[in-house]
Design an enzyme around this catalytic site. Structure first.
Site, short mmCIF file in Angstrom:
data_model
loop_
_atom_site.label_atom_id
_atom_site.label_comp_id
_atom_site.label_asym_id
_atom_site.label_seq_id
_atom_site.Cartn_x
_atom_site.Cartn_y
_atom_site.Cartn_z
N TYR A 176 17.84 5.90 -13.41
CA TYR A 176 19.39 6.18 -13.97
C TYR A 176 20.22 7.16 -13.12
CZ TYR A 176 17.04 4.69 -18.05
OH TYR A 176 16.16 3.89 -19.07
N HIS A 193 13.35 7.03 -13.34
CA HIS A 193 13.72 5.85 -13.73
C HIS A 193 14.71 4.85 -13.42
CE1 HIS A 193 10.83 7.48 -17.44
NE2 HIS A 193 10.60 7.68 -16.24
N ARG A 223 13.05 15.84 -14.73
CA ARG A 223 12.22 14.54 -14.81
C ARG A 223 12.54 13.86 -13.63
NH1 ARG A 223 10.45 10.18 -19.39
NH2 ARG A 223 9.01 11.84 -19.65
N HIS A 279 17.55 14.28 -16.77
CA HIS A 279 16.86 13.04 -16.67
C HIS A 279 17.13 12.42 -15.08
CE1 HIS A 279 14.61 9.65 -16.80
NE2 HIS A 279 14.82 8.94 -18.27
N GLY A 280 16.06 12.73 -14.11
CA GLY A 280 16.47 12.30 -12.67
C GLY A 280 15.70 11.30 -12.11
N PRO A 306 10.40 12.30 -24.30
CA PRO A 306 11.76 11.89 -24.35
C PRO A 306 11.85 10.39 -24.56
CG PRO A 306 11.64 12.72 -22.40
CD PRO A 306 10.38 12.98 -22.87
N MET A 307 11.90 9.86 -25.68
CA MET A 307 11.89 8.44 -26.08
C MET A 307 13.24 7.85 -26.74
SD MET A 307 7.95 7.82 -27.21
CE MET A 307 8.16 9.61 -28.03
#
Length: 367
Positions: free
Chosen positions: A180, A178, A228, A175-176, A31-32
């Site tokens: 966030y 980076h 993630r 998304h878990g 994912p980007m």
């Protein structure tokens, strides 16, 4: 020497099956964020962008982060939504195009939390949210989320998961990592709560556990849920949620129990060991400790910095060797695939001399 001459690249091109998800190979498009969906609506150019990767043999496409239905989920009006009729129609077209090209596609659900500049577009009136009102630098940046606010966000994740399933996605990723929102609950620096959502490393998983459980209830038992995770955070590349394999096992156990099918383990460089005394990276340790399939990601296919002393061929050879040893199950390619839609096909066919290198200019449009 071409990639694949030193050793067979076949481990990259073996099928993978989990429940109802069957992939033609082990290559994942990471994912980007692209910020090219005005008003949160992915258009025909976004559909064509993802289809190009599917046409070139990518086993699984992970979408860029799509925001859940919460007013402070993003500070960028060009980030796609996973809610609202127009956005969902746009995503349905993306899914149709990828499936028509023979690909599989999973939606990443996202809330950026305190990394959002407060009172920014698209919802100027919304204050940014976080577990304790503390930003990634450890500075006071707002008020702690109330339990009512936490419940609203959990519901928004579940609604996003249900939307993704309804319009035809092959699974979801939460998304878990980076730094966030979910990761802000994981990390002791940003989660200093004293209620049931704070405390030690295991207790700090509760927010994520309740999101996973709510999503599982929304999508049923066989729809893939990927989580993630990362040790590093934006601006804190040396951060560690777990400082040892024992701590990592404690952290992962409640997430597995909640219903995670696959862990997407983000590292800065996939070849670097996670803990002293072992060559295993984060994906390797996660698979060893949980028995769950894992995705490795971290600079695959990129030209190394001089101090890394690895060239692209050596990196791919090492990736294949680790995959063949079953250290992890899937390999996500990010910027290298952003630069070259045909990355997977060129690797498979030994045409690595034709690979288009990544440069920052490749971010300017949807290639």
């Amino acid at each position: 020497m071409s990639i694949g001459q030193k050793q067979s690249i076949q481990p990259l091109f073996q099928p993978f099956t989990l429940n109802q998800l069957t992939l033609a190979n082990r290559i994942v498009m990471a994912p980007m964020t692209r910020s090219m969906s005005p008003d949160g609506i992915p258009g025909a150019d976004v559909a064509a962008y993802y289809r190009r990767r599917a046409e070139n043999g990518v086993g699984l496409i992970m979408t860029e982060g799509a925001i859940i239905d919460h007013p402070a989920a993003t500070g960028d009006p060009n980030i796609p939504h996973m809610h609202g009729e127009d956005a969902l129609n746009g995503w349905a077209h993306v899914v149709k195009e990828v499936h028509a090209a023979g690909g599989k596609i999973i939606s990443q659900l996202w809330h950026v939390g305190i990394t959002r500049r407060t009172r920014s577009e698209p919802n100027l009136e919304a204050a940014s949210i976080s577990p304790s009102g503390i930003d990634l630098m450890g500075e006071k940046a707002g008020e702690p989320m109330t339990e009512s606010e936490i419940a609203d966000v959990i519901k928004a994740y579940a609604d996003g998961a249900a939307n993704a399933k309804r319009i035809g996605f092959d699974g979801i990723e939460l998304h878990g990592g980076h730094g966030y929102l979910i990761d802000q609950f994981f990390w002791e620096k940003t989660n200093q709560r004293t209620d049931r959502y704070g405390g030690n490393l295991v207790k700090r998983t509760r927010f994520a556990v309740e999101i996973i459980e709510a999503c599982r209830q929304a999508v049923g038992p066989d729809f893939p849920i990927i989580l993630r995770i990362s040790q590093w955070k934006i601006g804190s590349y040396g951060a560690k949620l777990a400082k040892s394999p024992e701590e990592l096992a404690q952290f992962l156990a409640p997430l597995v129990e909640a219903g995670v099918d696959i862990f997407d383990c983000s590292s800065r460089h996939f070849w670097e060991p996670e803990f002293p005394g072992s060559d295993l990276n984060l994906a390797g340790w996660t698979k060893k400790l949980t028995g769950k399939p894992t995705i490795t990601v971290g600079s695959v296919g990129l030209e190394s910095e001089p101090f890394d002393q690895k060239d692209e061929h050596e990196m791919i050879d090492e990736l294949v060797e680790r995959l063949d040893r079953k250290e992890f199950d899937l390999a996500a390619i990010g910027r290298a695939m952003l630069a070259d839609p045909a990355w997977a096909a060129k690797i498979r066919e030994g045409r690595d001399n034709e690979l288009i290198p990544y440069t920052a200019d490749r971010l300017k449009d949807l290639m």
